[in-house]
Design an enzyme around this catalytic site. Structure first.
Site, mmCIF file in Angstrom:
data_model
loop_
_atom_site.group_PDB
_atom_site.id
_atom_site.type_symbol
_atom_site.label_atom_id
_atom_site.label_comp_id
_atom_site.label_asym_id
_atom_site.label_seq_id
_atom_site.Cartn_x
_atom_site.Cartn_y
_atom_site.Cartn_z
ATOM 1 N N ASP A 96 0.866 -1.171 0.000
ATOM 2 C CA ASP A 96 0.000 0.000 0.000
ATOM 3 C C ASP A 96 0.908 1.229 0.000
ATOM 4 O O ASP A 96 1.733 1.389 0.909
ATOM 5 C CB ASP A 96 -0.836 -0.039 1.297
ATOM 6 C CG ASP A 96 -2.185 0.618 1.150
ATOM 7 O OD1 ASP A 96 -2.246 1.652 0.471
ATOM 8 O OD2 ASP A 96 -3.154 0.096 1.728
ATOM 9 N N ASP A 198 -2.930 4.669 -2.211
ATOM 10 C CA ASP A 198 -3.903 5.206 -1.260
ATOM 11 C C ASP A 198 -4.334 6.628 -1.620
ATOM 12 O O ASP A 198 -3.496 7.455 -1.995
ATOM 13 C CB ASP A 198 -3.229 5.221 0.129
ATOM 14 C CG ASP A 198 -4.138 5.715 1.218
ATOM 15 O OD1 ASP A 198 -5.148 5.051 1.473
ATOM 16 O OD2 ASP A 198 -3.839 6.781 1.807
ATOM 17 N N GLU A 255 -6.771 3.878 -5.396
ATOM 18 C CA GLU A 255 -7.993 4.197 -4.654
ATOM 19 C C GLU A 255 -8.458 5.544 -5.185
ATOM 20 O O GLU A 255 -7.883 6.573 -4.851
ATOM 21 C CB GLU A 255 -7.713 4.282 -3.148
ATOM 22 C CG GLU A 255 -9.005 4.431 -2.368
ATOM 23 C CD GLU A 255 -8.831 4.950 -0.946
ATOM 24 O OE1 GLU A 255 -9.716 4.710 -0.130
ATOM 25 O OE2 GLU A 255 -7.809 5.601 -0.644
ATOM 26 N N HIS A 328 -11.100 -2.396 4.402
ATOM 27 C CA HIS A 328 -10.864 -1.982 5.788
ATOM 28 C C HIS A 328 -11.531 -0.660 6.146
ATOM 29 O O HIS A 328 -11.429 -0.213 7.283
ATOM 30 C CB HIS A 328 -9.351 -1.896 6.025
ATOM 31 C CG HIS A 328 -8.733 -0.808 5.201
ATOM 32 N ND1 HIS A 328 -8.575 -0.900 3.835
ATOM 33 C CD2 HIS A 328 -8.277 0.423 5.537
ATOM 34 C CE1 HIS A 328 -8.039 0.208 3.377
ATOM 35 N NE2 HIS A 328 -7.846 1.030 4.385
ATOM 36 N N ASP A 329 -12.177 -0.014 5.171
ATOM 37 C CA ASP A 329 -12.882 1.249 5.443
ATOM 38 C C ASP A 329 -14.396 1.067 5.404
ATOM 39 O O ASP A 329 -15.139 2.044 5.558
ATOM 40 C CB ASP A 329 -12.518 2.299 4.379
ATOM 41 C CG ASP A 329 -11.058 2.704 4.433
ATOM 42 O OD1 ASP A 329 -10.480 2.699 5.532
ATOM 43 O OD2 ASP A 329 -10.500 3.028 3.365
HETATM 44 C C1 GLC Z 1 -7.582 5.680 2.515
HETATM 45 C C2 GLC Z 1 -7.457 4.456 3.395
HETATM 46 C C3 GLC Z 1 -7.974 4.799 4.754
HETATM 47 C C4 GLC Z 1 -7.131 5.928 5.320
HETATM 48 C C5 GLC Z 1 -7.076 7.110 4.363
HETATM 49 C C6 GLC Z 1 -5.967 8.056 4.716
HETATM 50 O O1 GLC Z 1 -8.879 6.044 2.291
HETATM 51 O O2 GLC Z 1 -8.113 3.382 2.816
HETATM 52 O O3 GLC Z 1 -7.988 3.710 5.627
HETATM 53 O O4 GLC Z 1 -7.661 6.342 6.546
HETATM 54 O O5 GLC Z 1 -6.842 6.728 3.040
HETATM 55 O O6 GLC Z 1 -4.730 7.526 4.365
#
Ligand code: GLC
Length: 564
Positions: A96, A198, A255, A328-329
């Site tokens: 990641d 990310d 993402e 995980h979110d």
């Molecule tokens: C992304 C991750 C999340 C994190 C955020 C800040 O959305 O998936 O878990 O809190 O980025 O890095």
């Protein structure tokens, strides 16, 4: 097909997967010890959420040193061992990359914040106060509050899209970009198989950083609406592709919250910047404005189906789709997409079949394969997730009672998917010999890997069957997708087809039996339909094969039919 199109990716949350040393947190040795479980699911790549040195303000998404392993998880030797052991099983490790921001404890930031005149002075986004000394603009961070935090030494504010401990780096500076590419290349040299980037849609900031239109009683506007997918972002990402990916046998998934389906061709595929991007319309189907947990609406199955069909269409000829229902979110998919009274075992299988049979690479999330569900904690103090605390406050600020605000947290908290993996029905679900960092879900006695491996009707055994099905029917990987029975609010039906075969997937999203007429599906078959897999047992095969006009689906039945 490339290797990553032909496999299953498993997203693994290291804190919660398997603890080998009894400190209550999962670790790399724990992961290595369970590789055979992942292999049995057909996993060919493991995406690890961040395992770098971090103060863990956001569970690793605040990186202090991208070149070292967080001691909580082990050492670089443990990492090398994991890469090596995974490779023996034809599994690759995917890292990641948190490249929108670092931790405020990263050396880069410490130097940048130390004065207005240092080598890294413009490695972050600094701005002077407004004339009255207040913050430079009215943008609200993803975790609530202003995106600006004051730094005494510089007499300036720094920008953070997320928490105040996660300062955004300045991508406009070529030195910063090169430093980031070096990190990625370091991990490629270590032998990793790819990256998840990310929060990547936030890296470009608009030239105009003035106030935006207020969107809530706090007199602020969400940073997402001001900065996501800003023009010019693709120039940075093409450079990333050239410097990091070109010529390497890895995949990159971004993402990409804020990229509409219509823009997908710019982002993925031959002329795009990534191999895949995560698109969020389906997981946001219940929100009526932004991703604000108190602002929800009732949604219909037809809306959810449309989200998938739109993404399937957008990636039909260009790019590739990462299919996910959990991460995980997000809350657990059973609670997210099915009614509260749904049978959790059958429901998990319906969702599993959806994930395993859409066109694209399935991204399975830790625990999904055993049908893990949301937690049900009543007190906000019990929650670890930073975002849950912020959403709780936001809900109250907007007039909700404590009880109502807690209902939102229970429904959407990111802790729902972060509780320890359930391995056995023994103490702490076999996750740790110590005290788990987050309590184990109380349903672990029945929902766990060991028990489910012994029970042929379990969610886990169904995933094993689906793995075999995908291996035997290539059409499920790359065949065309056509939605059927589009207006149904009960059934999600689609056809996967290539030159060799045609498979129909029927998913009953309700607790009622539903009759499906083949005519309504627009399918003509004189010989009938051969059932390849149903979550209602082997005897369904002979029952269904005799029918040519209709199929009666049981409540929450998931079925794959081969059209002869
Ligand atoms: C992304 C991750 C999340 C994190 C955020 C800040 O959305 O998936 O878990 O809190 O980025 O890095």
């Amino acid at each position: 097909m490339k290797w990553w199109q032909n496999t299953i990716v498993y997203e693994l949350y290291p804190n919660s997967f398997k603890d080998s040393d009894g400190d209550g947190y999962g670790d790399l040795k724990g992961i290595t010890s369970e590789l055979d479980h992942l292999k049995s699911l057909g996993v060919g790549a493991i995406w690890l959420t961040p395992v770098y040195v971090s103060p863990m303000g956001d569970n690793g998404y605040d990186v202090a040193d991208y070149y070292s392993i967080n001691p909580r998880y082990g050492t670089m030797e443990d990492m090398d061992e994991l890469i090596e052991e995974a490779k023996k099983r034809e599994i690759r490790i995917v890292m990641d990359l948190v490249f929108n921001h670092t931790s405020n404890e990263c050396e880069w930031f410490k130097e940048s914040a130390s004065s207005r005149d240092n080598d890294k002075n413009d490695w972050y986004i600094w701005a002077d106060p407004k004339e009255d000394g207040s913050v430079p603009n009215n943008w609200r961070g993803v975790f609530g509050g202003s995106v600006w935090t004051y730094c005494e030494t510089r007499g300036q504010y720094y920008l953070h899209t997320f928490g105040d401990f996660q300062p955004d780096v300045n991508w406009e500076n070529p030195k910063v970009r090169n430093a980031l590419y070096d990190i990625a290349n370091f991990w490629i040299d270590k032998g990793v198989g790819g990256f998840r980037l990310d929060a990547i849609t936030y890296i470009k900031k608009p030239a105009d950083m003035s106030d935006g239109p207020v969107d809530a009683p706090d007199n602020m506007v969400s940073v997402h609406s001001m900065t996501a997918n800003t023009d010019g972002i693709l120039d940075f990402l093409h450079e990333f592709k050239d410097q990091v990916q070109v010529g390497k046998d890895i995949f990159v998934v971004g993402e990409a919250n804020g990229v509409p389906a219509s823009e997908l061709p710019l982002w993925v595929g031959e002329n795009g910047v990534f191999d895949m991007i995560f698109e969020f319309s389906h997981v946001n189907v219940q929100f009526s404005g932004g991703e604000v947990w108190y602002n929800t609406k009732d949604w219909k199955l037809t809306e959810l189906k449309k989200c998938f069909s739109d993404s399937q269409k957008a990636t039909k000829d260009n790019g590739w789709y990462p299919v996910f229902l959990e991460n995980h979110d997000q809350p657990r998919s059973i609670n997210h997409f099915l009614p509260a009274d749904a049978d959790p075992v059958q429901g998990a299988k319906v969702l599993g079949m959806l994930m395993m049979t859409l066109r694209g690479t399935p991204f399975m999330y830790e625990g999904q394969e055993i049908g893990m569900t949301n937690i049900d904690w009543d007190n906000i103090k019990d929650y670890d997730d930073i975002s849950s605390h912020n959403q709780f406050q936001m809900a109250k600020l907007n007039g909700l009672t404590t009880k109502q605000a807690m209902e939102c947290v229970k429904r959407f908290s990111r802790d729902n998917s972060r509780t320890p993996m359930q391995w056995t029905d023994g103490e702490n679900a076999g996750f740790t010999d110590g005290t788990p960092w987050l309590p184990v879900n109380s349903n672990y006695k029945t929902v766990n890997v060991a028990s489910e491996n012994e029970n042929s009707g379990s969610v886990l055994c169904f995933y094993h069957q689906m793995k075999t099905l995908r291996d035997e029917h290539e059409v499920l990987k790359d065949g065309n997708y056509t939605e059927l029975f589009q207006n149904s609010e009960k059934i999600y039906a689609y056809c996967r087809e290539n030159a060799k075969e045609k498979i129909i997937i029927l998913l009953n999203f309700t607790g009622e039996a539903v009759e499906v007429k083949m005519d309504d599906l627009g399918i003509e078959s004189q010989t009938g339909f051969r059932i390849l897999l149903s979550n209602c047992g082997g005897e369904r095969a002979s029952e269904v094969s005799k029918q040519t006009e209709k199929v009666n689906l049981y409540p929450y039945e998931a079925m794959c039919l081969q059209v002869d």
